[in-house]
Design an enzyme around this catalytic site. Structure first.
Site, PDB file in Angstrom:
ATOM      1  N   CYS A  34       0.830  -1.209   0.000  1.00 48.61           N
ATOM      2  CA  CYS A  34       0.000   0.000   0.000  1.00 48.61           C
ATOM      3  C   CYS A  34       0.867   1.262   0.000  1.00 48.61           C
ATOM      4  O   CYS A  34       0.513   2.261  -0.631  1.00 48.61           O
ATOM      5  CB  CYS A  34      -0.953  -0.017   1.188  1.00 48.61           C
ATOM      6  SG  CYS A  34      -2.099  -1.419   1.117  1.00 48.61           S
ATOM      7  N   THR A  35       1.988   1.204   0.687  1.00 47.88           N
ATOM      8  CA  THR A  35       2.908   2.343   0.708  1.00 47.88           C
ATOM      9  C   THR A  35       3.506   2.554  -0.680  1.00 47.88           C
ATOM     10  O   THR A  35       3.540   3.679  -1.184  1.00 47.88           O
ATOM     11  CB  THR A  35       4.020   2.114   1.754  1.00 47.88           C
ATOM     12  OG1 THR A  35       3.407   1.991   3.039  1.00 47.88           O
ATOM     13  CG2 THR A  35       5.021   3.253   1.757  1.00 47.88           C
TER      14      THR A  35
END
Length: 162
Positions: free
Chosen positions: A49-50
């Protein structure tokens, strides 16, 4: 008879209003007449997600140039999204769908399994919505590497900026 609630290209995008990072609110009504990218991700500040969020953030100027707004959506509380945005310098809105109405409306709240355990979670999915509020493109089960570039290329085609 259709038994799935899965959205298809050409469908009207479900309406939404959600609190977002930086004290903002994202509202589909406010986006009327403007194309946008709505991407759903499982959990803030996790590796995939980062990487995805930083990719969208790095390409933000190109999305702006193409006339698109980028919005990330997860079920994380706003406080966690603010910390995530601050930690990585993310400037686009990260919306909080804690109640799950939007993730369910878009069909991305699904049964998943890991290590033999079954649970409900967000399937990493991106929607490109046109200026008329219809879904122009869907990327289901997104693999992060190369994804932002694919979305940007499709967005440029949609907006005639390519």
């Amino acid at each position: 008879m259709e038994t799935t609630h899965a959205l298809q290209v050409g469908d009207k995008a479900p309406a939404f209003t959600m609190p977002a990072s930086g004290g903002r609110t994202v509202d589909s009504a406010a986006l009327k007449g403007k194309p946008f990218v709505l991407y759903f991700y499982p959990k803030a500040d996790t590796p995939g997600c980062t990487k995805e969020a930083c990719g969208f953030n790095e390409a933000l100027q190109a999305f702006d140039h193409a006339g698109l707004t980028v919005i990330g959506v997860s079920r994380d509380p706003v406080k966690k999204l603010d910390a995530f945005a601050t930690k990585y310098g993310l400037t686009f809105p990260l919306a909080s769908d804690e109640a799950g109405h939007v993730t369910e409306a878009y069909g991305v709240w699904v049964e998943k399994s890991m290590y033999g355990r079954t649970y409900m979670g967000i399937e990493r999915t991106t929607f490109l919505v046109d200026a008329k509020g219809h879904i122009a493109h869907i990327w289901p089960k997104v693999k992060v590497t190369g994804h932002v570039e694919d979305v940007l290329a499709q967005a440029r085609t949609l907006c005639g900026a390519g």
